[in-house]
Write an enzyme that holds these catalytic residues in place. Structure first.
Site: not given
Length: 633
Positions: A7, A103, A305
């Site tokens: 990303e 992601d 995350y």
């Protein structure tokens, strides 16, 4: 050749280094049988109205509702994006396999799927699914690549969200602008944005319409301790004065002393919203600033995350926790090992494991935000503060419960006509347990600091030793007070209300139960609040979020409950989550929304009233070029 697509360029570089793609080219890296390329977030977007038919280019009530037969995507009109997409397209056309390294969430899935669709990729696709960017996590992820098809429900949920936001945003924004904005001011309406604004406006009206009422509180000071009358508030001064007169000059007697010991569990680990709430309360950081800081810590490999809505860890994380704690033990700021003293007592022993922390059934895509154990270097002051909160919360869950003693003392004064009872409660910490790690973060906001100190003093007040039957002189007081309105929202309380579809809930268990019906996703709430600022629908006054006259007028103008109801938007959010978990059909969600949008258009167009929004010169915006902003959530 296997093509990996990440990303961001920084993420692509980390992946390329681990898998041996060390040769740099324009827009990608190559080596060891891999080509690693990247997007810059979204490269593609849903087509705009005029892309479907020229009839939808100009804003006209007769063209509404705009419902494309089939939704399409297009490249974002930017030279850098077009150049990078051309490189990606060339690589994907020749690839024998693609690894989606986006992601690991709904948005990341959507970004990469759209790029692959636009590039016409035909080869098999695997999915890299990792919760941290450490070298170990990347290696492990590549050893356990998933099939792209496993994430089809996640993609359908993301696609449904995007189409739903387009349908409601594009149609309602044009509808309200043309009907009520005098065609001179864009009235931006969104599926999440408008109910969030309604929360702020409704709270403000409560405050504006609030009429303070006096009440009187009877208290007395005995042995330097303030006891309060158990009768509660007196609604008339005469009643309060009568009670005061009854006890004045009469001895105070202690009638009961009760001690109860209790335990307090450590707070649960952070999800994104609870982290944003704490950072706003303690440091005055906006939700968007906190999201940017935690994203940076994730990309630097120091935390996991961030865009998560669970406060649990899966059971397979438990064996890795000693290693993480070891990294934290070695972490130093300014040469000082800040966490060593907290970790030392639990080092070398089996770590505490409870269902409040480790519960695989409460984890879907990602677990709670925790440190990775990688020793941080060169953190900014703000990054260090966020990292510190996460670390202390993580260490705390392995420490013992806090043990405390609550003392309740009852007393009375016998008057000639009545006996008045009094009460005081104190809390004494016997064994701090996890509280040792709580730390004292200096608040950058005086208002915050005063509130936190008051709360701390109140909850940890130790009382003198009282004995049942003792008595003596006391000094009664009758204090006039006034009822107060509900507080204005600040970012912390607004995030909590968004999380629970308009109900501000502090209780952890109840809040967790209501999360499924929250409005917006954890990762999008910060940008929704920022959109309201950008539209000049709300403004900041110190920490308060205050609706502007335009924001208030807009909510007053909207009679269609569907557009501004937190509960209804929360139900949509639940359906989107159910699509992700294969409990609800994506096409049904879109069809329902199409019908709802059609009904709203019909009702507004047929509105015979002459409602109009007030146009103020500084808020007037040209309609041209607003197409992109129409569908903002």
């Amino acid at each position: 050749m296997i093509v990996c697509i990440a990303e961001k360029p920084s993420v692509a570089r980390d992946i390329a280094r681990i898998i041996g793609a060390t040769s740099s080219h324009d827009g990608y890296m190559e080596g060891n049988g891999f080509q690693v390329t990247w997007t810059f977030g979204h490269l593609c977007t849903l087509k705009e109205p005029h892309d479907y038919t020229p009839m939808w280019k100009s804003w006209s009530l007769s063209a509404l509702p705009m419902i494309p037969e089939r939704f399409g995507i297009k490249l974002i009109d930017d030279q850098g994006i077009k150049k990078q997409f051309s490189i990606i397209e060339g690589l994907m056309q020749k690839a024998e396999r693609i690894v989606n390294c986006g992601d690991a969430g709904q948005e990341g899935e959507l970004i990469q799927r759209w790029v692959m669709q636009k590039a016409g990729a035909k080869c098999p696709v695997s999915r890299l699914w990792i919760s941290s960017m450490t070298d170990e996590a990347i290696r492990e992820g590549f050893q356990n690549l998933k099939d792209q098809q496993d994430y089809q429900p996640l993609y359908l949920a993301g696609l449904s969200r995007a189409i739903g936001d387009w349908l409601l945003g594009m149609n309602a924004t044009r509808l309200y602008t043309l009907k009520y904005g005098q065609n001179r001011q864009v009235l931006s309406i969104g599926r999440v944005q408008t109910p969030t604004l309604a929360l702020i406006v409704n709270r403000q009206k409560e405050i504006d319409n609030f009429k303070p009422e006096p009440y009187w509180v009877l208290a007395t000071v005995y042995r330097d301790t303030t006891f309060t009358a158990t009768k509660g508030k007196f609604t008339s001064k005469e009643e309060g004065e009568a009670a005061f007169a009854t006890i004045e000059g009469k001895p105070f007697e202690v009638t009961k002393v009760e001690k109860k010991e209790g335990k307090e569990q450590p707070p649960q680990l952070y999800d994104l919203t609870s982290l944003q709430v704490d950072c706003n309360r303690k440091f005055g950081y906006s939700a968007e600033m906190t999201l940017n800081l935690i994203q940076a810590l994730y990309e630097k490999k120091y935390t996991t995350y961030p865009r998560v809505d669970t406060q649990y860890l899966s059971d397979d994380i438990y064996p890795k926790c000693p290693q993480t704690l070891n990294g934290l033990y070695q972490t130093k700021f300014g040469g000082i090992p800040v966490y060593a003293e907290y970790i030392k007592p639990i080092g070398g022993k089996a770590l505490k494991k409870t269902k409040r922390v480790f519960d695989t059934s409460k984890v879907t895509d990602h677990h709670a935000i925790i440190p990775t154990g990688v020793i941080p270097q060169n953190l900014s002051d703000a990054e260090q503060k966020v990292f510190d909160l996460i670390v202390r919360r993580f260490i705390g869950v392995f420490l013992p419960d806090c043990k405390f003693s609550t003392t309740t003392v009852l007393g009375e004064v016998k008057g000639e006509e009545e006996t008045v009872e009094f009460k005081v409660t104190g809390k004494e910490i016997l064994e701090p347990g996890w509280r040792v790690v709580r730390g004292v973060q200096a608040s950058e906001n005086t208002e915050n600091a005063e509130t936190e100190n008051a709360e701390k003093n109140d909850e940890e007040r130790t009382l003198p030793t009282f004995v049942k039957g003792e008595s003596g002189e006391h000094k009664p007081t009758l204090t006039e007070k006034w009822t107060t309105p509900p507080p204005y929202y600040n970012e912390a309380s607004l995030l909590r209300a968004m999380e629970t579809a308009g109900k501000f809930v502090e209780d952890e268990t109840l809040r967790a139960a209501m999360k499924e019906n929250g409005i917006g996703r954890p990762s999008s709430r910060a940008s929704i609040i920022e959109t309201l600022f950008k539209r000049r629908y709300i403004k900041r006054e110190r920490k308060r979020l205050v609706a502007t006259p335009t924001g208030i007028e807009l909510i007053d103008l909207i009679r269609e409950e569907l557009l501004k109801s937190c509960e209804l938007t929360g139900i949509w959010e639940k359906k989107l989550r159910d699509i992700e978990h294969q409990k609800y059909d994506a096409q049904q969600f879109i069809n329902e929304l199409k019908a709802q949008v059609t009904d709203i258009v019909r009702d507004v167009i047929s509105d015979p009233s002459n409602r109009r929004i007030t146009i103020t010169p500084e808020e007037t915006k040209k309609k041209k070029g607003k197409g992109k902003g129409e569908s903002e959530k």
